[in-house]
Design an enzyme around this catalytic site. Sequence first.
Site, PDB file in Angstrom:
ATOM      1  N   CYS A   1      -0.392   3.007   9.154  1.00 54.71           N
ATOM      2  CA  CYS A   1       0.343   1.766   8.668  1.00 54.71           C
ATOM      3  C   CYS A   1      -0.148   0.226   8.610  1.00 54.71           C
ATOM      4  O   CYS A   1      -0.525  -0.136   9.421  1.00 54.71           O
ATOM      5  CB  CYS A   1       1.704   1.775   9.442  1.00 54.71           C
ATOM      6  SG  CYS A   1       2.878   0.756   8.996  1.00 54.71           S
TER       7      CYS A   1
ATOM      8  N   GLU B   1       1.026  -1.225  -0.063  1.00 53.14           N
ATOM      9  CA  GLU B   1      -0.027  -0.036   0.044  1.00 53.14           C
ATOM     10  C   GLU B   1       0.898   1.216  -0.044  1.00 53.14           C
ATOM     11  O   GLU B   1       2.165   1.241   0.446  1.00 53.14           O
ATOM     12  CB  GLU B   1      -0.933   0.062   1.259  1.00 53.14           C
ATOM     13  CG  GLU B   1      -0.127   0.204   2.476  1.00 53.14           C
ATOM     14  CD  GLU B   1      -0.993  -0.225   3.805  1.00 53.14           C
ATOM     15  OE1 GLU B   1      -2.120  -0.419   3.582  1.00 53.14           O
ATOM     16  OE2 GLU B   1      -0.481   0.187   4.740  1.00 53.14           O
TER      17      GLU B   1
END
Length: 348
Positions: A336, A95
């Site tokens: 995260c 990502e």
Amino acid sequence: MPDGALPDIASLDADGLSRALGDLGQPAFRQRQLIAWLYARAVDGFESMSDLPSALRSALAERYSLVLPEPAEVRHSSDGTRKYLWKLADGVLVESVGIPVGDRLTVCFSTQAGCAMGCTFCATGKGGFVRNLTPGEMVWQVVLVAREFGTRASNAVAMGQGEPFNNYDATLGALRLMNSKSGPEIGARHLTVSTCGVIPGIQRLSTEPEQFTLAVSLHSAVQATRDRIMPGVRRWPLDELQQALVDYTQRTGRRPTLEFALIAGVNDTPGEVAALVDFARGWMSHVNVIPMNPVVGAPGQRPGDASVAAVAEALSAAGIETSVRTERGADIEAACGQLTQRHRPSAG
Ligand code: SAH
Ligand code: SF4
């Protein structure tokens, strides 16, 4: 690499691209052209590289694969932040996050799929390590996010998934490509590496010629707390970390940021704040206080705003340069590791 598969062009850094072209008998300026096609224009095949001789395009296509990451999901936050889940050539998911601030765009990119460090508050850490990313896979995240925003990236930060200093060479190769005049051309000071405290990486970065920016995820200056919430960095104790950072400032003249994600009741207590003041005082540090982003299935809650402000005030009162990071993209799980975690079948 499966049998018979071609090596991936994205695994080469700028020097590797030079060598590959040299092996094909090409002049030095071809490297700049190739970097421009790969990382400024991000074309999806060698045949599109129209200013390269067609024999060279064919030779490259016979020797290397070129597969751009594909967006598996894009989520737009109401505050303008966008979160991307990329499917890489081998199907691995990573990502990135795009964060617009005024007319600037910061892209947060991943350096590994997963992470071996096991920080308890981090969704990436919970999932374990999958593999290192190549330099090109890192640069493409930045270029493709900027393209989706319809602009260029002014800043890039290695704060997505992974520990950059556990993949040092590829990360440095990526930063140099991002910095390259033929590539995205992001200024070195606008390129930031964030480490959980891998001391050999900090020492190596201080010897690189470029003025890349360093951030260190501290999260506690109490050894027992840090050992508990960041088990992967136990072997690099806080006193050695502080010394490595002081050496870094003396060698580079640059100010590292200490990231401090506040976890209610864990690292926002008076004892923790006093230890943080001790750690950060007397050298060229900057503390960035971040209210933690709660992660599904992981312990730890965000403290209240008053507690965040109190920690920041205590630091400032002790003469420590301090900022509080405003939360961005909370409605799209932009902390995260959160999006990939949602996509793992086992994570439910
Ligand atoms: N591995 C590197 C870089 C990637 S993590 C590092 O640890 O520095 C990027 C940042 O996000 C780090 O500062 C990390 O500690 C922080 N982070 C991870 N999970 C978080 C959470 N749930 N809330 C707030 N910050 C988090
Ligand atoms: Fe890895 Fe950084 Fe997450 Fe720790 S915070 S598990 S080092 S990505």
